[in-house]
Scaffold this motif. Sequence first.
Motif, PDB file in Angstrom:
ATOM      1  N   HIS A   1       1.217  -1.543   0.325  1.00  0.00           N
ATOM      2  CA  HIS A   1       0.000  -0.070   0.205  1.00  0.00           C
ATOM      3  C   HIS A   1       1.046   1.247  -0.197  1.00  0.00           C
ATOM      4  CE1 HIS A   1      -3.716  -2.417   0.814  1.00  0.00           C
ATOM      5  NE2 HIS A   1      -2.574  -3.440   1.726  1.00  0.00           N
ATOM      6  N   LEU A   2       2.021   0.674  -0.512  1.00  0.00           N
ATOM      7  CA  LEU A   2       3.227   2.366  -0.329  1.00  0.00           C
ATOM      8  C   LEU A   2       2.336   3.534  -1.484  1.00  0.00           C
ATOM      9  CD1 LEU A   2       6.146   0.451  -1.371  1.00  0.00           C
ATOM     10  CD2 LEU A   2       5.223   1.020   1.065  1.00  0.00           C
ATOM     11  N   GLN A   3       1.553   3.643  -1.965  1.00  0.00           N
ATOM     12  CA  GLN A   3       1.204   4.454  -3.273  1.00  0.00           C
ATOM     13  C   GLN A   3       0.294   5.182  -2.850  1.00  0.00           C
ATOM     14  OE1 GLN A   3       3.569   6.335  -4.560  1.00  0.00           O
ATOM     15  NE2 GLN A   3       5.264   4.653  -3.511  1.00  0.00           N
ATOM     16  N   HIS A   4      -1.367   4.631  -1.623  1.00  0.00           N
ATOM     17  CA  HIS A   4      -2.563   4.645  -1.514  1.00  0.00           C
ATOM     18  C   HIS A   4      -2.224   5.974  -0.553  1.00  0.00           C
ATOM     19  CE1 HIS A   4      -3.813  -0.023  -2.291  1.00  0.00           C
ATOM     20  NE2 HIS A   4      -3.430   0.782  -2.901  1.00  0.00           N
ATOM     21  N   TYR A   5      -2.927   6.611  -0.056  1.00  0.00           N
ATOM     22  CA  TYR A   5      -3.815   8.013   0.500  1.00  0.00           C
ATOM     23  C   TYR A   5      -4.225   7.173   1.619  1.00  0.00           C
ATOM     24  CZ  TYR A   5      -0.875  10.763  -2.623  1.00  0.00           C
ATOM     25  OH  TYR A   5      -0.589  11.428  -3.870  1.00  0.00           O
ATOM     26  N   PRO A   6      -4.322   7.929   3.283  1.00  0.00           N
ATOM     27  CA  PRO A   6      -5.196   7.156   4.154  1.00  0.00           C
ATOM     28  C   PRO A   6      -6.949   7.535   4.042  1.00  0.00           C
ATOM     29  CG  PRO A   6      -2.930   8.864   4.690  1.00  0.00           C
ATOM     30  CD  PRO A   6      -3.265   9.413   3.066  1.00  0.00           C
ATOM     31  N   ARG A   7      -7.232   7.884   2.836  1.00  0.00           N
ATOM     32  CA  ARG A   7      -8.723   8.213   2.658  1.00  0.00           C
ATOM     33  C   ARG A   7      -9.002   6.961   2.007  1.00  0.00           C
ATOM     34  NH1 ARG A   7      -5.948  11.671  -0.977  1.00  0.00           N
ATOM     35  NH2 ARG A   7      -6.437  11.047  -2.950  1.00  0.00           N
ATOM     36  N   GLU A   8      -7.852   5.717   1.563  1.00  0.00           N
ATOM     37  CA  GLU A   8      -8.083   5.352   0.630  1.00  0.00           C
ATOM     38  C   GLU A   8      -7.965   3.720   1.371  1.00  0.00           C
ATOM     39  OE1 GLU A   8      -6.294   5.467  -3.870  1.00  0.00           O
ATOM     40  OE2 GLU A   8      -5.382   5.777  -2.336  1.00  0.00           O
ATOM     41  N   LEU A   9      -7.459   3.845   2.988  1.00  0.00           N
ATOM     42  CA  LEU A   9      -6.563   2.336   3.962  1.00  0.00           C
ATOM     43  C   LEU A   9      -8.548   2.264   4.922  1.00  0.00           C
ATOM     44  CD1 LEU A   9      -3.710   3.475   4.471  1.00  0.00           C
ATOM     45  CD2 LEU A   9      -4.162   2.137   2.796  1.00  0.00           C
ATOM     46  N   SER A  10      -8.649   1.430   5.603  1.00  0.00           N
ATOM     47  CA  SER A  10      -9.322   1.158   6.512  1.00  0.00           C
ATOM     48  C   SER A  10      -8.533   1.056   7.989  1.00  0.00           C
ATOM     49  CB  SER A  10      -9.867  -0.457   6.445  1.00  0.00           C
ATOM     50  OG  SER A  10      -8.000  -1.271   7.163  1.00  0.00           O
ATOM     51  N   GLY A  11      -9.458   1.259   8.921  1.00  0.00           N
ATOM     52  CA  GLY A  11      -9.064   1.950  10.223  1.00  0.00           C
ATOM     53  C   GLY A  11      -7.981   1.037  10.226  1.00  0.00           C
ATOM     54  N   GLY A  12      -8.041  -0.073  10.581  1.00  0.00           N
ATOM     55  CA  GLY A  12      -6.930  -0.956  10.684  1.00  0.00           C
ATOM     56  C   GLY A  12      -5.206  -0.444   9.625  1.00  0.00           C
ATOM     57  N   GLN A  13      -5.499  -0.278   9.161  1.00  0.00           N
ATOM     58  CA  GLN A  13      -4.111  -0.770   7.843  1.00  0.00           C
ATOM     59  C   GLN A  13      -3.628   1.191   8.723  1.00  0.00           C
ATOM     60  OE1 GLN A  13      -6.745  -0.761   4.212  1.00  0.00           O
ATOM     61  NE2 GLN A  13      -5.537  -2.473   3.647  1.00  0.00           N
ATOM     62  N   LYS A  14      -4.487   2.418   8.507  1.00  0.00           N
ATOM     63  CA  LYS A  14      -4.602   3.228   9.119  1.00  0.00           C
ATOM     64  C   LYS A  14      -3.208   3.644  10.423  1.00  0.00           C
ATOM     65  CE  LYS A  14      -8.262   6.384   7.243  1.00  0.00           C
ATOM     66  NZ  LYS A  14      -9.188   6.892   7.030  1.00  0.00           N
ATOM     67  N   GLN A  15      -3.798   2.680  11.002  1.00  0.00           N
ATOM     68  CA  GLN A  15      -3.423   2.263  12.393  1.00  0.00           C
ATOM     69  C   GLN A  15      -1.529   1.292  12.028  1.00  0.00           C
ATOM     70  OE1 GLN A  15      -2.326   4.160  15.060  1.00  0.00           O
ATOM     71  NE2 GLN A  15      -4.730   3.981  16.058  1.00  0.00           N
ATOM     72  N   ARG A  16      -1.492   0.843  11.843  1.00  0.00           N
ATOM     73  CA  ARG A  16      -0.719   0.187  11.250  1.00  0.00           C
ATOM     74  C   ARG A  16       0.511   1.302  10.312  1.00  0.00           C
ATOM     75  NH1 ARG A  16      -1.008  -5.243   8.174  1.00  0.00           N
ATOM     76  NH2 ARG A  16      -4.247  -4.016   8.070  1.00  0.00           N
ATOM     77  N   VAL A  17      -0.244   2.018   9.683  1.00  0.00           N
ATOM     78  CA  VAL A  17       0.583   2.603   9.008  1.00  0.00           C
ATOM     79  C   VAL A  17       1.209   4.301  10.041  1.00  0.00           C
ATOM     80  CG1 VAL A  17       1.069   4.632   7.075  1.00  0.00           C
ATOM     81  CG2 VAL A  17      -0.218   2.313   6.437  1.00  0.00           C
ATOM     82  N   ALA A  18       0.691   4.334  10.928  1.00  0.00           N
ATOM     83  CA  ALA A  18       0.858   4.828  12.014  1.00  0.00           C
ATOM     84  C   ALA A  18       1.792   4.871  12.991  1.00  0.00           C
ATOM     85  CB  ALA A  18      -0.640   5.355  12.895  1.00  0.00           C
ATOM     86  N   ILE A  19       2.202   3.366  13.096  1.00  0.00           N
ATOM     87  CA  ILE A  19       3.362   3.150  14.047  1.00  0.00           C
ATOM     88  C   ILE A  19       4.205   2.513  13.044  1.00  0.00           C
ATOM     89  CG2 ILE A  19       3.633   0.277  14.974  1.00  0.00           C
ATOM     90  CD1 ILE A  19       0.033  -0.154  15.410  1.00  0.00           C
ATOM     91  N   ALA A  20       4.146   2.400  12.476  1.00  0.00           N
ATOM     92  CA  ALA A  20       5.743   2.025  11.519  1.00  0.00           C
ATOM     93  C   ALA A  20       6.633   3.564  11.270  1.00  0.00           C
ATOM     94  CB  ALA A  20       4.553   1.932  10.007  1.00  0.00           C
ATOM     95  N   ARG A  21       5.178   4.701  11.293  1.00  0.00           N
ATOM     96  CA  ARG A  21       5.606   6.206  11.365  1.00  0.00           C
ATOM     97  C   ARG A  21       6.386   6.272  12.361  1.00  0.00           C
ATOM     98  NH1 ARG A  21       1.511  10.714  10.714  1.00  0.00           N
ATOM     99  NH2 ARG A  21       0.745  10.268  12.754  1.00  0.00           N
ATOM    100  N   ALA A  22       5.440   5.839  13.523  1.00  0.00           N
ATOM    101  CA  ALA A  22       6.260   6.025  14.796  1.00  0.00           C
ATOM    102  C   ALA A  22       7.833   5.329  15.024  1.00  0.00           C
ATOM    103  CB  ALA A  22       5.439   4.981  15.529  1.00  0.00           C
ATOM    104  N   LEU A  23       7.328   4.072  14.604  1.00  0.00           N
ATOM    105  CA  LEU A  23       9.217   3.656  14.990  1.00  0.00           C
ATOM    106  C   LEU A  23      10.275   4.218  13.279  1.00  0.00           C
ATOM    107  CD1 LEU A  23       7.516  -0.361  14.845  1.00  0.00           C
ATOM    108  CD2 LEU A  23       8.294   1.074  16.682  1.00  0.00           C
TER     109      LEU A  23
END
Length: 272
Positions: A145-167
């Motif tokens: 999902h590298l080129q997807h935007y947040p609006r295209e993601l489910s809640g669980g996917q957004k949160q996993r991206v948020a974890i990656a961003r924090a790390l």
Amino acid sequence: MRALNGGKSNMTDHAIHLRNVRKSFGSRVILDDVTMSFRPGETVCILGPSGGGKSTLLRCLNGLTPFESGEIQVGSSTLRPTNTRQELAQVRRHFGMVFQDFQLFPHLSVLENVCEAPRCVADKSEAEAQSQAQILLQRVGMAHHLQHYPRELSGGQKQRVAIARALAMEPRYLLCDEVTSALDPEVKFEVLRVLEDLKRDGMTLLMVTHEIGFAERFAERVVVLCGGRILEDGTPAQVLKAPKTERMRTFLQCVMGETAPSQQIQHLGNTP
């Protein structure tokens, strides 16, 4: 990239100590002379009723919310009410924070969201930031999902991206503020699986949560805040199975009325 545990060779330097931390909003006391410590590498679930000071505690730890008195020692650094902006920035580098509402940049792709802080704050090159981001997104199951935007993601996917961003900022400590509360019951376990994986690597996890099953199975320690004070502090068996206070027993009855811990544990364990 630093190991996710922040480097185990000098773990004794990475403890967090709060000493008589007091925070209020107007006449309302949110943290009432809180004193406690967090050991490196441990997973601590912070429970308690709404308004008890849980989220404020996390925000005080990484300097997002100032406090009136007391101090917070983070490794060799110390947070006080008198810290300069430079001192606060230095302490914040130790922490990654994941919010309940994700707080992804809506105009940036998944890859760009994870690359942004390493490029702009840590001065990494575009190539280095992208390489690191791809590794982290692979780890949290978001490599496709590298080129997807947040609006295209489910809640669980957004949160996993948020974890990656924090790390991506290579923190020693990961602060999670109700990261599953906005998610559907089935989706939340995608996020919990990622946190379980980080725990196995030795990351220090401090989690505000109502996921009693996760706390019972994976936390070394449970801290309960109520009215700005520590109501209970101990192992999951001590706090969740044999609480010392009537207030804690009442709280558990309310939470368990929604989803029993044994059901949560079984669900988490059986999730592919």
